[in-house]
Design an enzyme around this catalytic site. Structure first.
Site: not given
Ligand SMILES: Cc1cc2nc3c(=O)[nH]c(=O)nc-3n(C[C@H](O)[C@H](O)[C@H](O)COP(=O)(O)O)c2cc1C
Length: 375
Positions: A116, A143, A169, A240, A264
């Protein structure tokens, strides 16, 4: 007081649910609420779980299964199985080694872990740790960083550290109202703060304005940004958080190399369709142009075979491997992956599927096949 992680896997831990039941004892109540919780009334979390559980399989007997395997190929790399560790933020909340342990477990099991943006180790440290142990194959979850420059800087760091794919994402430009977490008073401890990037400064909300529309959404990415991003790297970019077939087609049009059908894990918008129900239409729209992955509520090997039948190339798991991490560190995560893989192998053998390619819609019981594709 939370229990210390175990050094040996207890004999009665034989499935993901066993790790979940033990995990609650290995973390504090607020961390548990953060991990388990989702948006609002958590209808989507339940829907994800229920949908896989209520679809039945259609066994086949007496098939020759010699030479069967669970291998699959993604972006030119062969994986021993289609079970990917989904990006989960702040993993040192759950075990002192955090992402170092989970990525190691994925590598040892010859699979992939997605790190992440909000990891609790630096992305470079995770990659170096993995490489120093002779392991490999990490993907980086990106992100959007509020601007093209800042996002590009992060992308370049991931490239340099030898991550093999970027998972952008796209379903969380605004955080969900995670009520369970709010009620538990969860706050990320300062020493767990995202080490990869400082928080994006947000535009000030004008007097009487909206935090969502006048601040957060003004720095959110758009399709143009994704089209631009794809041109900045030779790494595959996977989007995603796609649930609508039209968005899947648009993702391919702007150059995405893969799609993750995801809500999510029910953490952003509540009352969203279970990914089980979204998957068939997205897979139909994509029509093999790029790999389609799915996550949300996958807890058993039987869920994985169902996902393959509905058009997924591979699955991602989120909460289950964090349960295993908290209970027994890297050993627990590797054990969980092995359990899921073995469950998948059993399901394949008993439905007459020697390879993942053999898994088609006819492994699902017909009545429920109709339900799955009509939603
Ligand atoms: C505690 C937690 C943190 C998460 N952090 C991220 C994240 O940083 N980036 C992301 O794309 N998804 C994140 N997710 C979502 C997961 O990647 C995944 O979509 C979801 O957990 C799948 O559902 P499951 O938990 O039912 O398997 C997070 C999920 C959880 C439970």
């Amino acid at each position: 007081m939370e229990k210390a992680p175990l050094q040996v896997i207890p004999a009665d831990v034989v499935s993901a649910v066993d790790y979940e039941q033990r995990a609650i004892g290995h973390m504090d109540a607020a961390a548990w609420a953060y991990l388990q919780g989702g948006a609002a009334d958590e209808r989507t979390i339940q829907a994800n779980l229920n949908a896989w559980a209520t679809c039945n399989l259609q066994p086949r007997v007496l098939a020759d299964m010699r030479g069967g395997h669970t291998r699959c190929t993604l972006f030119g790399e062969t994986l021993a199985h289609p079970i990917i560790l989904a990006p989960v933020a702040s993993q040192r909340l759950f075990h002192s080694e955090g992402e170092l342990a989970t990525t190691l477990a994925a590598s040892v099991m010859q699979g992939v872990a997605v790190v992440s943006t909000q990891a609790s180790h630096r992305l470079e440290d995770i990659a170096h740790h993995n490489q120093s142990l002779g392991q490999g194959l990490l993907w980086f979850q990106l992100y959007w960083q509020g601007s093209r420059d800042a996002t590009l800087a992060l992308l370049k760091r991931a490239e340099t550290a030898d991550y093999r794919a970027l998972v952008l994402t796209v379903d969380a430009p605004v955080s969900g109202a995670r009520n369970r977490e709010q009620r538990a008073g969860f706050n990320l401890p300062a020493n767990m703060a995202n080490l990869n990037v400082p928080p994006t400064p947000l535009p000030l909300v004008p007097e009487g304005g909206s935090v969502v529309f006048d601040s957060l959404m003004t720095v959110a990415p758009t399709w143009d940004d994704v089209a631009w991003l794809v041109k900045q790297t030779s790494l595959p970019i996977v989007l995603k958080g796609i649930l609508h077939p039209a968005d899947a087609i648009r993702a391919i049009d702007v150059g995405a190399s893969g799609i993750v059908v995801s809500n999510h894990g029910g953490r952003v918008l509540d009352s969203v369709t279970a990914t089980f129900h979204a998957l068939p239409e997205v897979a139909k729209a994509v029509n093999g142009a790029v790999p389609v992955l799915v996550d949300g509520g996958i807890r058993r090997g039987t869920d994985i075979i169902k996902a393959r039948a509905l058009g997924a190339t591979a699955v991602m798991i989120g909460r289950p491997y964090i349960h295993a991490l908290s209970v027994a560190g890297a050993l627990g995560v590797a054990h969980l992956i092995r359990l899921l893989r073995e469950e998948l192998e059993i399901a394949m053998a008993l439905t007459g599927c020697k390879t993942l390619e053999d898994i088609q819609m006819d492994v699902l019981h017909t009545q429920l096949t109709a339900n799955a594709s009509s939603t």
